[in-house]
Write an enzyme that holds these catalytic residues in place. Structure first.
Site, PDB file in Angstrom:
ATOM      1  N   TYR A 124      26.752  24.626  36.730  1.00  0.00           N
ATOM      2  CA  TYR A 124      26.159  23.493  36.020  1.00  0.00           C
ATOM      3  C   TYR A 124      24.779  23.125  36.560  1.00  0.00           C
ATOM      4  O   TYR A 124      24.279  22.035  36.321  1.00  0.00           O
ATOM      5  CB  TYR A 124      27.083  22.265  36.101  1.00  0.00           C
ATOM      6  CG  TYR A 124      28.410  22.406  35.369  1.00  0.00           C
ATOM      7  CD1 TYR A 124      28.689  23.507  34.570  1.00  0.00           C
ATOM      8  CD2 TYR A 124      29.378  21.425  35.472  1.00  0.00           C
ATOM      9  CE1 TYR A 124      29.910  23.628  33.910  1.00  0.00           C
ATOM     10  CE2 TYR A 124      30.599  21.535  34.806  1.00  0.00           C
ATOM     11  CZ  TYR A 124      30.860  22.647  34.035  1.00  0.00           C
ATOM     12  OH  TYR A 124      32.068  22.750  33.381  1.00  0.00           O
ATOM     13  N   LYS A 170      36.686  32.210  43.942  1.00  0.00           N
ATOM     14  CA  LYS A 170      36.931  33.517  43.327  1.00  0.00           C
ATOM     15  C   LYS A 170      36.076  34.530  44.083  1.00  0.00           C
ATOM     16  O   LYS A 170      35.331  35.312  43.485  1.00  0.00           O
ATOM     17  CB  LYS A 170      36.571  33.431  41.823  1.00  0.00           C
ATOM     18  CG  LYS A 170      36.969  34.628  40.997  1.00  0.00           C
ATOM     19  CD  LYS A 170      38.459  34.706  40.700  1.00  0.00           C
ATOM     20  CE  LYS A 170      38.783  35.998  39.961  1.00  0.00           C
ATOM     21  NZ  LYS A 170      40.218  36.196  39.728  1.00  0.00           N
ATOM     22  N   ASP A 203      42.283  31.456  39.617  1.00  0.00           N
ATOM     23  CA  ASP A 203      43.250  31.755  38.546  1.00  0.00           C
ATOM     24  C   ASP A 203      44.672  31.496  39.028  1.00  0.00           C
ATOM     25  O   ASP A 203      45.491  30.905  38.314  1.00  0.00           O
ATOM     26  CB  ASP A 203      43.078  33.188  38.007  1.00  0.00           C
ATOM     27  CG  ASP A 203      42.748  34.216  39.078  1.00  0.00           C
ATOM     28  OD1 ASP A 203      42.652  33.845  40.266  1.00  0.00           O
ATOM     29  OD2 ASP A 203      42.595  35.398  38.736  1.00  0.00           O
ATOM     30  N   ASP A 227      35.947  21.048  37.410  1.00  0.00           N
ATOM     31  CA  ASP A 227      35.982  20.375  36.106  1.00  0.00           C
ATOM     32  C   ASP A 227      37.256  20.773  35.360  1.00  0.00           C
ATOM     33  O   ASP A 227      38.006  19.932  34.856  1.00  0.00           O
ATOM     34  CB  ASP A 227      34.730  20.797  35.318  1.00  0.00           C
ATOM     35  CG  ASP A 227      34.503  19.950  34.077  1.00  0.00           C
ATOM     36  OD1 ASP A 227      35.220  18.950  33.892  1.00  0.00           O
ATOM     37  OD2 ASP A 227      33.601  20.301  33.293  1.00  0.00           O
ATOM     38  N   ASP A 231      40.958  18.389  34.839  1.00  0.00           N
ATOM     39  CA  ASP A 231      41.512  18.008  33.530  1.00  0.00           C
ATOM     40  C   ASP A 231      42.941  18.543  33.395  1.00  0.00           C
ATOM     41  O   ASP A 231      43.831  17.856  32.898  1.00  0.00           O
ATOM     42  CB  ASP A 231      40.657  18.550  32.376  1.00  0.00           C
ATOM     43  CG  ASP A 231      39.523  17.610  31.994  1.00  0.00           C
ATOM     44  OD1 ASP A 231      39.030  16.888  32.885  1.00  0.00           O
ATOM     45  OD2 ASP A 231      39.125  17.592  30.815  1.00  0.00           O
TER      46      ASP A 231
HETATM   47 MG    MG Z   1      35.564  17.321  32.159  1.00  0.00          MG
END
Ligand code: MG
Ligand code: NAI
Length: 330
Positions: A124, A170, A203, A227, A231
């Site tokens: 990001y 990862k 993962d 992120d 969620d």
């Molecule tokens: Mg979000």
């Protein structure tokens, strides 16, 4: 005197932030609230999504409660996302997302997880470009950014008396970027001998969050992974309506429910205020009012036990009903 900046924003932000302020005001602390503008509605009136006056108010108070703002799905000239602007202006590098069981049928039991997400770099970082028919995003991981987020994770584990920090990465594929992230975390872990450092590929972590989330304490990870995992984790405890978060910087911290402006239910008085109210509890933790924060969390738990629940949790109570019940349980 405690100063708190309130930024309701758009949609249900205007319903849940007043609810959270009401709970804070009921604690009997000396709190001065300053209300400030941000969001798409304010942008349509003024041409500015987050005015300098709001940034100045946040800086002056040091802590803010932010509701949510709407982002148009097509690019609008001059509009910038207010929460991203705040993260950038105050270098709010750590996003903390606790996932704690609630005493309702909608929540898994025995969870006390904290996801610590790096909030300023990774995928990001905003370095995207088109090179002919090839689209490229740069994933920026710095030693400084990785070290400070790892420190935050271990400090939080120490504060919460938790046994382990799991570094989620990862590095088997992203050997250079996540290799550096992992290396920094390993280095920081040496300063916290009482806390076990575990590591998990992202993962596998996504699978474990569904299978046995109760076996984890603090998770620390990069921006995109954090992120997504946070969620996912909110679904374990009843979904977006109950999930709180904190954006922490060196000087300023901004607390916000994880959900957005929820245009589908805005204005109906039925938004769940618990995410915003638990965000206010995180604010209290941050300013050294941990006992008051625990009072708020207990009052929320009582309210859930009494089945005073909004529609998203299977009940029929309004935002006001839930807020009043939480205040009376204080
Ligand atoms: Mg979000
Ligand atoms: P959303 O979180 O607003 O809504 C997703 C679903 O959850 C909807 O069905 C909504 O009714 C429900 N929901 C959300 N909060 C709730 C609450 N407190 N009580 C009960 N139900 C609740 O996400 P969505 O629909 O993807 O986005 C709507 C707008 O919000 C968009 O403009 C988006 O850009 C913005 N947004 C802003 C965020 C922020 O300001 N930090 C974060 C996420 C989205």
């Amino acid at each position: 005197m405690i100063k708190v900046c309130l930024i309701p924003g758009d949609g249900v932000g205007n319903e849940v932030i007043p609810a959270a302020a009401e709970v804070l005001a009921a604690l009997g602390l000396r709190i001065e609230f300053t209300e400030a503008h941000a969001g798409f509605e304010y942008f349509k009136q003024s041409g500015d999504a987050i005015p300098d006056a709001t940034l100045a108010a946040v800086e002056d108070c040091g802590v803010a409660l932010f509701g949510a703002t709407s982002s148009p799905s097509t690019k609008v000239q001059g509009y910038r996302s207010p929460i991203l602007a705040l993260r950038k202006a105050f270098d709010l590098y750590a996003n903390l997302r606790p996932v704690q069981s609630l005493p309702g049928k909608f929540s898994r039991p025995n969870l006390d997880l904290l996801i610590v997400r790096e909030n300023t770099e990774g995928l990001y970082a905003g370095r995207e470009r088109l090179d002919g028919d090839t689209a490229i995003a740069e994933r920026v991981i710095t030693r400084q950014g990785s070290t400070r987020i790892a420190k935050m994770a271990f400090e939080q584990a120490r504060k919460r008396n938790q046994h382990s920090v799991t570094v989620v990465h990862k590095a088997n594929v992203l050997k250079v970027t996540d290799g550096l992230f992992r290396e920094c975390a390993l280095e920081v872990a040496k300063d916290y001998p009482e806390i076990t450092m575990k590591e998990m590929l992202v993962d596998a972590m996504a699978m474990r969050l569904v299978r046995d989330p109760e076996n984890f304490d603090v998770l620390v990870t990069t921006n995109l992974f954090g992120d997504i995992l946070s969620d996912e984790a909110s679904a374990l405890i009843g979904g977006l309506g109950v999930a709180p978060s904190a954006n922490i910087g060196e000087k300023v911290a901004v607390f916000e429910p994880v959900h957005g402006s929820a245009p589908d239910i805005a204005g109906q008085g039925v938004a769940n205020p618990i995410g915003a109210i638990l965000s206010a509890a995180l604010l209290l933790d941050h300013i050294g009012q941990g006992a008051q924060a625990d009072r708020v969390r207990q009052a929320v738990n009582e309210t859930v036990k009494q089945s005073v629940l909004t529609k998203d949790l299977g009940g029929t109570a309004t935002t006001r009903d839930v807020t009043r019940c939480i205040v009376s349980n204080l």
